[in-house]
Structure formats: C-alpha cells, structure tokens
Design a protein around this motif. Structure first.
Motif, mmCIF file in Angstrom:
data_model
loop_
_atom_site.group_PDB
_atom_site.id
_atom_site.type_symbol
_atom_site.label_atom_id
_atom_site.label_comp_id
_atom_site.label_asym_id
_atom_site.label_seq_id
_atom_site.Cartn_x
_atom_site.Cartn_y
_atom_site.Cartn_z
ATOM 1 N N PRO A 33 76.572 35.601 38.328
ATOM 2 C CA PRO A 33 76.217 34.864 39.552
ATOM 3 C C PRO A 33 75.657 35.774 40.647
ATOM 4 N N VAL A 34 74.634 35.282 41.324
ATOM 5 C CA VAL A 34 73.995 36.005 42.427
ATOM 6 C C VAL A 34 73.967 35.049 43.621
ATOM 7 N N HIS A 35 74.101 35.576 44.824
ATOM 8 C CA HIS A 35 74.089 34.728 46.020
ATOM 9 C C HIS A 35 72.920 33.763 46.031
ATOM 10 N N ASP A 36 73.193 32.562 46.537
ATOM 11 C CA ASP A 36 72.182 31.512 46.564
ATOM 12 C C ASP A 36 70.963 31.821 47.427
ATOM 13 N N ASP A 37 71.216 32.246 48.634
ATOM 14 C CA ASP A 37 70.132 32.208 49.600
ATOM 15 C C ASP A 37 69.328 33.490 49.704
ATOM 16 N N ARG A 38 69.885 34.504 50.345
ATOM 17 C CA ARG A 38 69.148 35.759 50.480
ATOM 18 C C ARG A 38 70.032 36.873 49.954
ATOM 19 N N PRO A 39 69.993 37.117 48.636
ATOM 20 C CA PRO A 39 70.930 38.082 48.053
ATOM 21 C C PRO A 39 70.601 39.538 48.383
ATOM 22 N N ILE A 40 69.415 39.807 48.954
ATOM 23 C CA ILE A 40 69.104 41.178 49.366
ATOM 24 C C ILE A 40 69.087 41.216 50.889
ATOM 25 N N ARG A 41 69.903 42.068 51.474
ATOM 26 C CA ARG A 41 69.959 42.145 52.935
ATOM 27 C C ARG A 41 69.889 43.601 53.359
ATOM 28 N N ASN A 42 69.380 43.822 54.584
ATOM 29 C CA ASN A 42 69.212 45.210 55.013
ATOM 30 C C ASN A 42 70.063 45.561 56.224
ATOM 31 N N ILE A 43 70.978 44.680 56.563
ATOM 32 C CA ILE A 43 71.882 44.964 57.680
ATOM 33 C C ILE A 43 73.127 44.104 57.519
ATOM 34 N N ILE A 44 74.246 44.596 58.006
ATOM 35 C CA ILE A 44 75.475 43.814 57.985
ATOM 36 C C ILE A 44 75.793 43.390 59.420
ATOM 37 N N HIS A 45 76.043 42.100 59.597
ATOM 38 C CA HIS A 45 76.515 41.599 60.889
ATOM 39 C C HIS A 45 77.976 41.288 60.718
ATOM 40 N N ARG A 46 78.806 41.861 61.549
ATOM 41 C CA ARG A 46 80.226 41.546 61.425
ATOM 42 C C ARG A 46 80.859 41.599 62.805
ATOM 43 N N ALA A 47 81.469 40.496 63.173
ATOM 44 C CA ALA A 47 82.202 40.416 64.442
ATOM 45 C C ALA A 47 81.379 40.985 65.600
ATOM 46 N N GLY A 48 80.141 40.542 65.692
ATOM 47 C CA GLY A 48 79.312 40.935 66.827
ATOM 48 C C GLY A 48 78.655 42.303 66.696
ATOM 49 N N LYS A 49 78.887 43.010 65.606
ATOM 50 C CA LYS A 49 78.256 44.325 65.434
ATOM 51 C C LYS A 49 77.257 44.285 64.282
ATOM 52 N N ASN A 50 76.202 45.103 64.399
ATOM 53 C CA ASN A 50 75.229 45.245 63.308
ATOM 54 C C ASN A 50 75.302 46.668 62.790
ATOM 55 N N PHE A 51 75.341 46.824 61.492
ATOM 56 C CA PHE A 51 75.355 48.193 60.979
ATOM 57 C C PHE A 51 74.915 48.263 59.529
ATOM 58 N N ILE A 52 74.580 49.494 59.120
ATOM 59 C CA ILE A 52 74.285 49.777 57.722
ATOM 60 C C ILE A 52 75.398 50.710 57.254
ATOM 61 N N PRO A 53 76.020 50.435 56.118
ATOM 62 C CA PRO A 53 77.120 51.304 55.673
ATOM 63 C C PRO A 53 76.665 52.766 55.558
ATOM 64 N N ALA A 54 77.542 53.691 56.001
ATOM 65 C CA ALA A 54 77.183 55.113 56.068
ATOM 66 C C ALA A 54 76.699 55.671 54.722
ATOM 67 N N VAL A 55 77.303 55.234 53.631
ATOM 68 C CA VAL A 55 76.942 55.825 52.331
ATOM 69 C C VAL A 55 75.476 55.610 51.971
ATOM 70 N N ILE A 56 74.883 54.496 52.429
ATOM 71 C CA ILE A 56 73.447 54.345 52.158
ATOM 72 C C ILE A 56 72.607 54.729 53.379
ATOM 73 N N ARG A 57 73.206 54.637 54.562
ATOM 74 C CA ARG A 57 72.458 54.990 55.780
ATOM 75 C C ARG A 57 72.058 56.474 55.766
ATOM 76 N N TYR A 58 72.958 57.326 55.324
ATOM 77 C CA TYR A 58 72.699 58.773 55.359
ATOM 78 C C TYR A 58 72.374 59.351 53.987
ATOM 79 N N SER A 59 72.152 58.501 53.008
ATOM 80 C CA SER A 59 71.877 59.016 51.667
ATOM 81 C C SER A 59 70.470 59.564 51.578
ATOM 82 N N SER A 60 70.324 60.723 50.935
ATOM 83 C CA SER A 60 68.993 61.318 50.763
ATOM 84 C C SER A 60 68.337 60.850 49.472
ATOM 85 N N ALA A 61 69.006 59.975 48.706
ATOM 86 C CA ALA A 61 68.408 59.491 47.457
ATOM 87 C C ALA A 61 67.131 58.724 47.763
#
Ligand SMILES: [Zn+2]
Length: 556
Positions: free
Chosen positions: A485-513
């Motif tokens: 199963p894959v999310h119905d609507d927009r399964p690819i996202r480039n930001i997380i909104h949570r409790a009024g904050k927007n962020f990208i998780p550090a592990v991918i934000r600072y990854s040099s890959a």
C-alpha cells in the motif's frame, strides 16, 4: 428479538508486554441467541468481536468454524445484527441509520465502529466526517451516528466493503497527479481573505481528500483541527450532511506549495523543481548495481522506540526491514552497503519474531555511539548523517559521487485514515546553504573530526531534490507492483508540517548523498498497516520491492 444480557466479567489480564502500556482487558458477555442458547461474545482490543461457536444457530455463521471463536466477519447478516444489539444494547436502530452509544471506550475505536457497522475500518474517515463534533478519542456515552449511506449491506445499508473512492488521477505519476489536483481548485476571496475552493467528489472525505492532500498536514491533531476550521470557513454547519458536490474553502495560508496561487514564490519553486526533474540525467549502474554506494539508516532504536500505536512500535520493525534490504543487496548485487545503526543483540540478522523493543542500539561511528534518540539535544540523530557523509566522502575518492544513495527507514503514526508508504525528499528550499554541527556534540568520534560540516550550492540543492524525487517515484512504482500500500494522495513530499512547524528531517537535510530519501513504510495508527508491519512476510515483500525500486533507478 429477545435478548438477555448475562453477567459481565473481565477476562484474566493479558500478559503485559514490556511496552509501557498493556492492552486494555477484553470484555466478555453471555447473550441469549434466538434458539434460547446462552452464547459467549467477546470484544478484545483491536481484535473486533468474536462469538463462541458452541450454541450458535447454524445459520448464524458461514460454516468456517464449528467450534472455538467465530469472528464477526464470518457471521451472517442476521447474526451481526443480533451480536451488535447484544454488545451495544443502548444503540438506536432507525431508518436513517444507527445511533451508536460508546460503551467500552478503551476497547472501541472509530476504526472498530467503521469496521462493525460499515463493513471496513478503512471507512474510518467517512464515519468521522459524519460525526464532526466527536473527538477521536472515544468517551463513554458519546453518540456516534452511522448514517444509512455508510451502513454495510449486511446491516441493511448500501456499502460493500470500502467506500469507493477511486478517482481519475489515481494512476498518474506524481507531477501529473499534482497538476490534476491543482486543476480542481479555484481561487477566490471573501471577507475572511483568500481561499482555494474545492468541490468534494463521490467517496471523498474532508480529512483525506482535502486536508491531507492540499495542506501537507498528516498529524492526527493537525488534520482534525484544520478540517474543522475549513468546515466552519465554508459555512458547513453540519459536516454530517456533506454530500458530493459540496464546496469547501481552504484558506490560502494552509495550502501546500504546489497549490499556492499564481505568482507566489512557493509555486515558482515547485515549477523549478519539476523542470529540474525533467532534465536530470539518468544514472546507470546495471542490475548488479556495480559501483553504487548505499547507506541504510534504520530510524530510532535503543532508548528511542519511535512511534507507538497499540501493540506496535516503530524501531524494531523498521530495523528489520532495513536488515532485509541489506541482506538482499548483499546477496544479489555488487553495491557496497553500510548501515548507520546496529542492534548488538541481533547484529545485522533479520528476525521473523519481534517480541519487545530492543533496548540497546549503537550508531556505527568510531567508536560506536549509544543511540540517544531524536530530541533536540540528542547527538545520535546527527551522527547518522555525519557517519553516512564520511562513508560517502571516502567512496568519492575512487567512485562516482552520483552513485551514492541514502535511505532512512521510518514508520509514522498519522491520522488513522491515511495508509501506506509515504516518501520524504529534501525540499531544495528547506535545505540550508551550509551547516556545521557543534564539535562539542559527538566528542571523541573520529567521523566528527573529519566532518560535521556541509555546504550546498543552490544548484546542488535543486539537483538533490530532483534526483531524490526521481528515485522516490520509481520506488513507489516498485512498491505498488509488489502490492504494497502507498498513500492515496501525494505520497512524495518535500517538507514535514507538524504542530505549526515546517522541517526536513536532519538525516536527509544534511546528507551529502546524491540521492536521499526518508521512507515512512507504514502508518502504525492505521489498523491494516499495523497488521502488515507485524507480519514478517510483509516485511520481506517490502524489502524485495524496495530493492527492485533501487535497481530500476540505476537501470542500464
Ligand atoms: Zn521515525
């Protein structure tokens, strides 16, 4: 229909797992069947209703069980009716639906109500939409209305299994899908400001088809709050009566970037990235993934179990999927694979049985660093990317930096109506031009002496998001063809909104890959997803599909 309630008693308490909370104690009642027999009925946490076969009229079951316990779905329509009236004697059955009074708040859930009355828990959001004033956390005595249009055929309604919510854009690729969703919006302005209007279609619910699709919010509380705000803003007094065609107004401030108005900066960034995706050249490594450097990062672990929902938690399950991916890559490909984290008790082996959270986990830096969670003060969350970048840096001295891939494995606890995999990519606009991790964090770690600092040009940030999106797209295709199963609507996202904050998780934000994603393999609060992730066969199929996705990305 004559019925008499027997005495209620509590079953012996379940062996409590090592989890902080034990499952609520099941209830068992004796009820009189139409043939005069006393029959035992029980309701257990996340196990729905079961009826003892002994004494049950033959016509009450589909014949699958002559002894033991018969689960609700194997009961005849008449038996379902009888069981529900026995377990919930205060419910009112009327022509326009059922008024259900919550009797066992610890054992009932919106999911359970949807599953008992509509035939499938996945109709959760529809049920919630029909009861906008009710909190998701059930309280004794709360009345939930199951309108006739949500009742299962067995209960005299019209719903066969899951409410049909298929839409014309379902099979489009991400870009075309987002464009199709955008085309369904119209912009306007009233006394309360600018909004995008949307007409709900058949099978669509405010929670999933509006809030989760158009606003990027997926956290239960965020979704509920914004859904109520949108209902109010749209002049919908009674969300219960929402019909296809209903117009809703979404305040512009809540719209995700791809849906912002013409002329906005967010929309321009969105278009720039789509263009970059189109001109991103393909990277070839062949089916054996020769010359590809992969770092696998299983989220959480040790003191940090990650998300918890009922009897399932995040850390051990995503670790196991990562280990299966690792095993398949090592067996079947020539890619060089490393992990950021290791559970000393199990090493890199896969486990079919996961019984309790593993209390020890170490980040594989030199020397290893005991995982200390992901709080703002935690160090290990940063050491994951520091370690991965160090591995990529030594690879870059001989290898092709474009062939570096970082995958972080997680599972989330979202609004329960959401289900399946969601992939996060590092949105170019959310990645800083440079970042230095304070050397006081991770003192004595060799990788910190060599690294801990990243610098990205604008072009690099754009390319990173584009490559990661390309990878995510192929990955989801592979998962879907593996029946994951894959999310119905927009399964690819480039930001997380949570409790009024927007962020990208550090592990991918600072990854040099060159390519990096964070994959949320399942939504633990969705009961179907929870069943899946607990199943070792599902985890194996997941890993196989994921490796297929990696191979497709580096195809010849
Ligand atoms: Zn997580």
């Amino acid at each position: 229909m004559g019925k008499r309630l027997g005495s209620l008693f509590l079953l012996a308490s379940l062996p409590s797992s090592l989890m902080a909370q034990a499952d609520p104690v099941p209830v068992q009642i004796a009820a009189e069947a139409p043939n005069g027999e006393q029959v035992q009925i029980r309701l257990a946490f996340k196990k729905s209703i079961q009826v003892e076969a002994v004494g049950l009229p033959k016509r009450f079951t589909d014949g699958t069980a002559a002894s033991g316990w018969v689960t609700y779905e194997h009961l005849s329509p008449e038996a379902k009716h009888w069981v529900l009236e026995s377990v919930f004697p205060d419910d009112e059955w009327a022509d326009d639906g059922i008024r259900h009074r919550v009797r066992w708040p610890e054992l009932e859930s919106v999911w359970l109500m949807a599953s008992l009355f509509s035939g499938h828990g996945q109709n959760y959001d529809q049920l919630q939409q029909a009861n906008p004033g009710n909190p998701e956390k059930l309280r004794k005595g709360d009345v939930w209305v199951i309108p006739r249009n949500l009742l299962s055929i067995d209960l005299g309604g019209v719903v066969r299994g899951v409410v049909d919510r298929s839409q014309p854009e379902d099979d489009l690729d991400d870009e075309a899908k987002v464009a199709a969703y955008r085309a369904l919006l119209a912009f306007g302005e009233d006394r309360q400001g600018r909004y995008a209007s949307y007409h709900l279609r058949k099978g669509e619910a405010l929670y999933s088809s509006v809030v989760m699709r158009y606003t990027d919010r997926v956290e239960p509380k965020d979704v509920t709050d914004i859904a109520l705000e949108i209902a109010k803003r749209s002049g919908i007094a009674d969300v219960r009566g929402i019909q296809p065609g209903q117009l809703v107004k979404i305040p512009v401030k809540y719209l995700a970037d791809p849906f912002q108005p013409e002329g906005s900066r967010a929309l321009k960034e969105e278009r720039d990235i789509r263009e970059e995706v189109r001109r991103t050249p393909h990277i070839s490594a062949g089916p054996k993934l020769r010359g590809v450097r992969i770092v696998l990062d299983a989220g959480h672990g040790g003191v940090d179990t990650g998300a918890i929902a009922g009897d399932v938690w995040e850390s051990d399950y995503v670790y196991d999927i990562a280990m299966r991916v690792r095993r398949i890559l090592e067996q079947d490909t020539e890619a060089t694979v490393s992990s950021t984290i290791r559970y000393p008790t199990f090493g890199f082996s896969v486990r079919d049985n996961i019984v309790r959270p593993t209390r020890s986990a170490e980040i594989l830096t030199t020397p290893p660093f005991a995982n200390d969670g992901d709080s703002p003060n935690a160090v290990s969350v940063h050491l994951r990317w520091v370690l991965a970048n160090d591995l990529f840096a030594s690879f870059a001295r001989k290898g092709d930096v474009k062939k570096t891939l970082f995958i972080s494995f997680h599972a989330d606890a979202l609004h329960p109506s959401a289900r399946g995999t969601m992939v996060y990519v590092p949105g170019a606009a959310g990645v800083p031009a440079s970042f230095t991790l304070s050397p006081s964090r991770g003192k004595g770690v060799s990788e910190m002496k060599r690294g801990g600092r990243v610098v990205f040009t604008d072009k690099e940030r754009l390319q990173s998001e584009a490559r990661s999106r390309l990878f995510a797209e192929g990955l989801l295709k592979a998962l879907k063809s593996g029946q994951i199963p894959v999310h119905d609507d927009r399964p690819i996202r480039n930001i997380i909104h949570r409790a009024g904050k927007n962020f990208i998780p550090a592990v991918i934000r600072y990854s040099s890959a060159a390519t990096k994603i964070l994959v949320e393999v399942a939504n633990l609060t969705n009961e179907d997803d929870a069943v899946n992730i607990k199943d070792p066969d599902f985890r194996e199929r997941y890993a196989e599909a994921l490796v297929k996705g990696i191979r497709a990305y580096y195809r010849l």
